[in-house]
Structure formats: C-alpha cells, structure tokens
Design a protein around this motif. Structure first.
Motif, short mmCIF file in Angstrom:
data_model
loop_
_atom_site.label_atom_id
_atom_site.label_comp_id
_atom_site.label_asym_id
_atom_site.label_seq_id
_atom_site.Cartn_x
_atom_site.Cartn_y
_atom_site.Cartn_z
N SER A 324 6.22 17.32 71.97
CA SER A 324 5.26 18.02 71.95
C SER A 324 4.25 17.37 70.80
CB SER A 324 5.68 19.48 71.48
OG SER A 324 6.22 20.03 72.69
N ASP A 332 0.63 20.57 74.14
CA ASP A 332 0.73 19.84 75.39
C ASP A 332 1.99 19.09 75.35
OD1 ASP A 332 -1.12 21.19 76.61
OD2 ASP A 332 -2.73 19.47 75.99
N LEU A 338 5.90 12.88 80.36
CA LEU A 338 5.19 13.32 81.69
C LEU A 338 5.05 11.94 82.47
CD1 LEU A 338 2.30 15.60 80.70
CD2 LEU A 338 4.72 16.17 81.26
N HIS A 344 7.20 19.70 82.74
CA HIS A 344 6.55 20.15 81.54
C HIS A 344 7.59 20.92 80.73
CE1 HIS A 344 2.71 18.80 83.04
NE2 HIS A 344 1.96 19.93 81.77
N HIS A 348 8.69 19.74 76.96
CA HIS A 348 8.49 20.47 75.71
C HIS A 348 9.79 20.46 74.75
CE1 HIS A 348 4.56 22.26 75.65
NE2 HIS A 348 4.60 22.43 76.80
#
Length: 394
Positions: A324, A332, A338, A344, A348
């Motif tokens: 992150s 984000d 990604l 997501h 994270h």
C-alpha cells in the motif's frame, strides 16, 4: 529500540564505509571544479573520467556512453522525454509496461498530454512481460520501448535480452530502468541490445543524489539540461564529484562481490520465503519463484492491512515496506500487485522484504517470529478473517 533489522534495501541501502572513505577527500581536499583549466581542478576531471571507465566496464559499454545524473528518476525522465522530442518526426508511439516505476509511468502520462501515444503492456501472474506481446505492440510509428530490468516491488527479472533483440530487429530504441538490477545481477548492454539504461547509486551501497544514464553511441536523443558544457553538453551543471567518486567505488565494490553476495542473499531469501509460507497460513509469494532478484521477497497476507503491519514491525525494530502506498498519503494498493492480478483486499496486505549480505538466518528467525505474531493479532481484529473462519468451520 534494542534491535534493528533493515529489510528495505530496495528503497535505499547503507553507504558502504569504503565508499564514504573514497568520497571524503573530494569535499575538503580535492574540491576543484572539474571544468576549470588549472592543474588542481584537472585532478578532479581525471577522477570523474576514472569513474566513468569503472561504470562502463561493469556494463560492457564505452566510457563516453556514461552520463552522470542526480539519480534513477532523472535518468528515466531523460531517456523518455529526450527520445520523444528527438524522434517525434519518425513517430509518437512508446511501449512500456503496467509495472514500471512511477518515474516511467508518470513520464509516460506527461508525454501522453503532449500528444504521444503510450502502450502499457500487461504482465502475467508472476510479473513477467511476454516478448511476443512486445513485438505485437510495435507499430510503424513506434520510437521507443522501455521495460524495467527487474521490478522494484516483486523482484521479477524481465526477459530483457529477448526484448532487446526484438527492438533491434524492428529498428526501435530500447531503454531499461535497471535501478534495482544494476549491481545485483550481471548486465551487458551489447548482449541485451540495450540503447539506454538508468541506474542509481544509493541502491548499491553508494551515495544518494547520484546516478547515470547509459546512452549508446549514435543515439541522437536531445540534451536534458541546458547551460554549460558538462557531460559533453548533454547534461549541464557542475559535476557532483564526491557523488561520482562514491558511485564509482560502489560499482567497483558491487561487481567484485556480486557472485558471493548473490549466493548468500539467495540462501537467506529462500530460507525466509520457505519459513513465512510454512508458518503463516493464507500467505502468497508475489513475483516469479526463481526469476527474481537475489535479495527480494514479497508476500501478501490475507485479511490484514499493510500499514498496520508495517507500524507493528517497526515497533519490533524491523524495517520493510508495504504494497500500500501509505507513505504518499494514499491507501491505494500497489499498481504492480494489481497488474499481476491480485484483488484489492489481498494487495492491501502485502509486505516487501529486501535483504543485504549482512542479514543472517538468525535475523530471519526473529523477523518471522514477530511477523507471525503481528499477522495473528491483526487477523484477530479482522471481521473478514472472522467471517472466513466461521465459513471454514461449517
């Protein structure tokens, strides 16, 4: 703090004592401006030339193909912006990937605003770029391909030799961001058909604020900074002599220790990976299992948030980095994670640990013991983990 275990060497490294020692005289004794004509300054000009030779030798390049910069970000900007400007009459198309460092991605976005067309290639689940996809993306108006040598987050080493051969076959310039790879693994610019290469001193136990851009002879990219005649008029400004000397010494040190250092880092890295995956459930290794930098391990831990994990590790004296982008004020998840297909919620909870040759297996035992405890505590507070365990119990 009783103990400090620094595992964020992809962010920066400790400047080696011999590098500091080599730099010191150029602050207080040999402080002349290399552009001056008297003998006192000429000694510094000679020192700068010597470092150029050392760096060129590490790449299989020529000394006059090495241009000193303030670091990797400047080198990346120079390669893309100056190439775009110099070759726009031929075409306005550039190819890169979705997992590049932001120095490339944000420069690509800047060029798009200037009317250039940038193709951002996908990668597979291990972060590898497919050379065939690179070739398919080439158009008659393609002027540059830029693919990083190794990824700064997940450590995956890209098929640079194959991509370079494709670029050469199609008459397209090829740049690689080698900031993470240079000094870690062998690189030869001729064997890989590399036209431009970016590197930075502080990633290989050199000083911050110094780097270089390799530009193959005959590549007609534009000057980046205008002013004096330094760096053969391509990058004006008085040379950072102490930094250049430190960079040269760091490169010399990195090349001479590379084989032994890589073997040691791989052994400890693999010990770390095996221990984490064995002792912490619901964990995934990110990046290619074998085609990765010797010192890189990147994990995703389900049901937790990376920033809380980092803060807890810090309290235990362990330095790492998260997937992150919390340091930028954004939560984000990493664009790299990604791009390799992580959702997501899993991206994270990622952690990058990057070693140096001083890290031992005993250090790793301490890290994994604390990491297991921290992950357990965070999961105990996670409603997602609670729901998951209830479903597993049914």
């Amino acid at each position: 703090m009783d103990r400090l275990i620094y595992l964020d060497n992809a962010a920066t490294t400790k400047t080696a004592p011999e590098v500091v020692e080599a730099m010191l005289p150029y602050f207080t004794e040999h402080y002349g401006n290399p552009s001056s004509v008297y003998g006192f300054a000429a000694e510094n000009k000679e020192a700068v030339s010597k470092q150029r030779e050392i760096i060129a030798g590490a790449l299989g390049a020529k000394p006059n193909e090495i241009y000193f910069t303030a670091g990797g970000t400047e080198s990346d900007n120079w390669a893309l912006k100056a190439t775009a400007e110099a070759y726009e009459s031929k075409g306005r198309h550039i190819i890169t990937t979705k997992i590049e460092h932001h120095a490339i991605l944000h420069t690509g976005e800047y060029l798009e605003k200037k009317g250039f067309d940038v193709t951002y290639l996908d990668v597979d689940e291990n972060g590898l770029v497919d050379p065939e996809e690179v070739e398919k993306a080439i158009r008659p108006d393609t002027i540059l391909i830029s693919v990083m040598y190794a990824n700064n987050e997940i450590g995956t080493i890209e098929p640079i030799r194959e991509i370079g051969a494709i670029a050469k076959e199609h008459g397209v310039l090829f740049h690689t961001d080698a900031v993470q790879a240079f000094g870690q693994i062998p690189i030869n610019v001729d064997e890989c058909h590399i036209d431009m290469l970016s590197a930075s001193g502080h990633k290989l136990n050199g000083p911050k604020g110094i780097g270089f851009l390799y530009i193959r002879t005959g590549i007609k990219i534009r000057n980046f900074i205008h002013g004096g005649a330094q760096e053969r008029k391509r990058r004006a400004g008085t040379e950072n002599v102490p930094g250049i000397v430190g960079l040269g010494k760091a490169v010399e040190r990195a090349v001479s220790t590379m084989k032994e250092r890589a073997e040691k880092e791989k052994e400890v890295r693999d010990y770390l990976i095996e221990k984490v995956l064995k002792e912490i459930p619901y964990t995934k290794l990110n990046g290619h299992p074998t085609k990765r930098l010797p010192n890189n391990a990147n994990f995703s831990f389900r049901f937790i948030e990376g920033e809380a994990m980092l803060l807890s590790l810090d309290m235990a004296g362990i330095c790492g980095s998260s997937g992150s982008a919390c340091t930028s004020g954004s939560l984000d998840p990493s664009h790299v994670l990604l791009a390799i297909g992580l959702p997501h919620e899993i991206a994270h909870g990622s952690l990058r640990l990057t070693l140096n040759e001083e890290i031992t297996k005993e250090d790793i035992d301490y890290v994994v013991e604390n990491l297991s405890r921290i992950i357990g505590n965070l999961r105990d507070m996670s409603p997602l983990y609670e729901d998951f365990m209830k479903k597993q119990a049914k």
